[in-house]
Design an enzyme around this catalytic site. Structure first.
Site, PDB file in Angstrom:
ATOM      1  N   GLY A  18      39.408  39.616  34.432  1.00  0.00           N
ATOM      2  CA  GLY A  18      38.902  40.096  33.159  1.00  0.00           C
ATOM      3  C   GLY A  18      37.683  39.331  32.697  1.00  0.00           C
ATOM      4  O   GLY A  18      36.716  39.150  33.446  1.00  0.00           O
ATOM      5  N   TYR A  57      35.403  40.095  42.789  1.00  0.00           N
ATOM      6  CA  TYR A  57      36.156  39.994  41.533  1.00  0.00           C
ATOM      7  C   TYR A  57      37.661  40.015  41.797  1.00  0.00           C
ATOM      8  O   TYR A  57      38.170  40.844  42.549  1.00  0.00           O
ATOM      9  CB  TYR A  57      35.802  41.146  40.589  1.00  0.00           C
ATOM     10  CG  TYR A  57      36.778  41.257  39.434  1.00  0.00           C
ATOM     11  CD1 TYR A  57      36.749  40.336  38.405  1.00  0.00           C
ATOM     12  CD2 TYR A  57      37.762  42.240  39.417  1.00  0.00           C
ATOM     13  CE1 TYR A  57      37.669  40.394  37.372  1.00  0.00           C
ATOM     14  CE2 TYR A  57      38.682  42.312  38.391  1.00  0.00           C
ATOM     15  CZ  TYR A  57      38.639  41.385  37.368  1.00  0.00           C
ATOM     16  OH  TYR A  57      39.564  41.426  36.358  1.00  0.00           O
TER      17      TYR A  57
END
Length: 529
Positions: free
Chosen positions: A80, A73
């Site tokens: 987000g 990520y």
């Protein structure tokens, strides 16, 4: 501006002259951050070889994961809610800079230099735990920001306190890559020009380093460290002013007898009572005009004690946050894992700041009530109306501390109004990805504003209490003042002389408020002084 430039240079020189605060492989205290923020200490990265190797091992493990085609990520995905969007390998290197740029939308006042330094120190210490996958050179450049006093211009507003202080911390990241403005040697400069002047090329962020810099609680935590120090000082000052008012009102020291506080054993109120008792040592109660003084005097330890006891757990939570890895994802170089979680959530700081601002506002209310007592000739046991020091002939046109008391009431009211907790106002944001947020940075800013107002109340009360004590001495030839209070009064008088004829007191109040905010007025309370 010239004076400010001189102060900046002198502060930097003073910091370099003392033992640096070591970052890495050790636990920082609130006091460490405060010393850095007030430019009384520089920082130095630990020279422990094992710690340095672990930092580089984390960065190398992350590079290996990417080379193996793993999805991480914020490294090769969007941010987000866009975590489902894959970033092509050829764009991975460009992604961190994009993050810093689109978050450059902060508003409101700019953080003060001390606040900025506290923020950078908090972020540096978090990254130094070795769970963020950043290189050692990034830590070195953060240390340069502190030691060289290269201060990013950080707008105070724009963080919801979960997913970290993204927008304000983007200004720290931007300074490292040579973008936006910084304050350097008292002047606003382009960050790139400052690095060039110092012989450095702006940093090129490695794949996770933009996210590591921004995705954490450093703004709220740095501000909380400063708030803690100021609140601690105000509790000590409030105790001293209570003792001073007891003398000015010809009150009773017996209200602070140790047995009373042994019978209700809250540690904080016993501590506050002990400070007041020490300041009143040797005082004779036989001349007291009332059997029991009014609550704002008699119950002062019980009010101050709430703040003292709150500070114990507030310290615990601030220092735990300060000494945490609080970004996402975490990189475990030892277990060779990438852990996606939520350590950026600032709930502990939010709750601590909400509680602390309430305790501090109660100190404002206490001091304001004491001030109201000593200026009012219906309640101050024979002192002149409004503590006027004018001669009898000039008394009809002199009003002493009348306006000061009105202003103090206004500052107190505003402080009390701001005690609405920020932490309960979570707002779902960012496409409902950040659907429960802490509001920790707003809580910290609110706490600092309550502190600012309370310090103004404390300055007003300090001037009035010293005036009241001097008037009591003049009226009662046999009265004596315990040494701690006499010494304190002399320090205050050096800032603001006795008010005989009315004069504007703004400059006096500003000077004293600045001294209080710098924790420089009640330093001997509770330290045996």
């Amino acid at each position: 501006m010239a004076e400010h430039d001189l102060n900046v240079r002198e502060g930097a020189q003073a910091a370099l002259a003392v033992e640096p605060v070591v970052i890495g492989n050790r636990r920082l205290t609130i006091e460490d951050v405060v010393e850095i923020a007030r430019q009384r200490a520089s920082v130095a990265l630990s020279d422990d070889a094992a710690w340095r190797a672990r930092i580089e091992r984390g960065a190398e493990f992350l590079r290996k994961r990417l080379a193996d085609g793993a999805t991480v990520y914020g490294v090769n995905t969007g941010y987000g809610d866009a975590c489902v969007v894959g970033v092509p390998p050829e764009l991975v290197e460009a992604l961190p800079l994009q993050l810093t740029r689109y978050h450059g939308c902060g508003m409101g006042r700019y953080l003060e230099p001390a606040e900025t330094l506290a923020v950078i120190a908090a972020r540096l210490n978090s990254l130094a735990h070795g769970y963020s996958g950043v290189r050692g050179v990034l830590l070195e450049r953060l240390a340069d920001l502190i030691n060289r006093r290269i201060l990013p211009r950080i707008p105070a507003e724009g963080s919801v306190g979960a997913s970290g202080d993204l927008t304000p911390l983007s200004y720290v990241a931007a300074a490292l890559v040579g973008e936006r403005e910084v304050l350097f040697e008292g002047r606003l400069r382009d960050a790139q020009d400052v690095w060039a002047e110092l012989g450095h090329v702006p940093l090129t962020l490695a794949p996770k380093e933009g996210l590591a810099l921004m995705n954490g609680t450093a703004v709220m935590t740095g501000l909380a460290c400063l708030a803690f120090a100021r609140a601690d000082h105000l509790t000590r000052l409030a105790a001293r002013l209570t003792a001073l008012c007891t003398v000015a009102l010809d009150g009773r020291a017996a209200h602070f007898d140790a047995l009373i506080f042994d019978a209700k054993p809250h540690a904080g109120q016993a501590e506050a009572a002990a400070w007041i008792r020490a300041d009143l040592a040797g005082r004779d109660d036989t001349s007291g005009q009332r059997l029991q003084d009014r609550y704002s005097i008699r119950c002062a330890p019980h009010v101050i004690g709430v703040a003292r006891d709150a500070l114990t757990w507030v310290r615990r939570d601030i220092e735990n946050e300060l000494n945490s890895a609080n970004d996402n994802p975490l990189i475990d170089p030892d277990g060779e894992r990438v852990l996606h979680g939520g350590n950026f959530y600032g709930g502990h700081i939010a709750f601590a700041m909400d509680a602390l601002k309430t305790a501090v506002a109660n100190l404002a209310d206490l001091m304001d009530r004491q001030l109201a007592l000593i200026v009012d000739d219906k309640f101050n046991n024979g002192l002149p109306r409004n503590l006027s020091g004018a001669t009898a002939e000039r008394a009809p046109i002199n009003h002493g501390f009348k306006a000061v008391q009105i202003s103090s009431s206004a500052w107190t009211a505003e402080a009390l109004k701001l005690t609405m907790p920020a932490s309960v106002f979570s707002r779902s944001t960012e496409a409902h990805n950040q659907d429960k947020v802490s509001m920790g940075t707003i809580a910290a800013r609110d706490c600092l504003r309550v502190l600012e107002l309370t310090e103004q109340v404390a300055a007003a009360h300090t001037l009035a209490a010293v005036q009241g004590m001097r008037l009591r001495l003049a009226a009662t030839q046999t009265a004596t003042v315990p040494a701690p209070l006499s010494g304190f009064a002399e320090r205050v008088t050096a800032v603001s002389a006795f008010v005989g004829e009315d004069r504007p007191l703004e400059a006096d109040l500003r000077a004293l408020t600045a001294l209080i905010a710098d924790c420089g007025l009640a330093g001997d309370v509770g330290s045996g002084g």
